[in-house]
Structures are given as C-alpha cells and as structure tokens.
Design a protein around this motif. Sequence first.
Motif, short mmCIF file in Angstrom:
data_model
loop_
_atom_site.label_atom_id
_atom_site.label_comp_id
_atom_site.label_asym_id
_atom_site.label_seq_id
_atom_site.Cartn_x
_atom_site.Cartn_y
_atom_site.Cartn_z
N MET A 1 0.81 -1.19 0.00
CA MET A 1 0.00 0.00 0.00
C MET A 1 0.86 1.26 0.00
O MET A 1 0.36 2.32 0.33
N PHE A 37 -10.42 -6.18 4.04
CA PHE A 37 -10.60 -6.39 2.62
C PHE A 37 -10.85 -5.07 1.91
O PHE A 37 -11.59 -4.23 2.41
N GLU A 79 -8.08 -3.17 -5.72
CA GLU A 79 -7.40 -4.42 -6.07
C GLU A 79 -5.94 -4.19 -6.42
O GLU A 79 -5.06 -4.92 -5.95
N ASP A 80 -5.66 -3.19 -7.23
CA ASP A 80 -4.29 -2.91 -7.65
C ASP A 80 -3.38 -2.53 -6.49
O ASP A 80 -2.18 -2.78 -6.53
N HIS A 81 -3.93 -1.91 -5.47
CA HIS A 81 -3.13 -1.45 -4.33
C HIS A 81 -3.27 -2.37 -3.11
O HIS A 81 -2.78 -2.04 -2.04
N ASP A 82 -3.93 -3.50 -3.30
CA ASP A 82 -4.05 -4.51 -2.25
C ASP A 82 -4.40 -3.87 -0.91
O ASP A 82 -3.63 -3.96 0.06
N TRP A 85 -5.59 -6.58 4.31
CA TRP A 85 -4.45 -7.12 5.04
C TRP A 85 -4.84 -8.39 5.75
O TRP A 85 -5.96 -8.71 5.91
#
Length: 85
Positions: A1, A37, A79-82, A85
Amino acid sequence: MSGVELVEFDRNAPESHPAWPGWYATVHCWDVAEGAFGDAHYWDGQRWLDEDGTRADLPIGHYVRTKFEALAEAKAFAEDHDLGW
C-alpha cells in the motif's frame, strides 16, 4: 500500500467523512483475525452505499481520499493497491 493515503472513517466524526459524494476505494473488516478487505463504495454525503444503491452493511474503517468517477475505477484501485491485510 505504499503511497496510498488511507483516511480512518468514524461515522460519528464528520471531519473524517469524505468531502464529496462519489465512489471511493474502501477497507472493511468484520473480524481482525480474518483480516481486512479492499472494495469500493459510494459515499452519498451521509452514509456508504453498496453498488446497488442500498446502505452498506460492512464495517468500513478506512477509505482512500481520492474520489473516483466510476465504481469500476474505485474497485480496480482497491485491487491494484491490495488495500486488504
């Protein structure tokens, strides 16, 4: 992140609410043992809404300050930056 500015959301603290209505990448967590999430929700100026326009029943704890033009953009960012955790 790395480089993502997450804002802690507190429904009882208006200063923590998004400044404008729109789509935001969000982080929700039902149980710390399960983790958090990333997703996307619409802020209508008073509450978070799911993509179908109903009130979100997720415990949203953080959001990304960036407002997105569309649901798909906010979801892709999460989604791209997750964001989970």
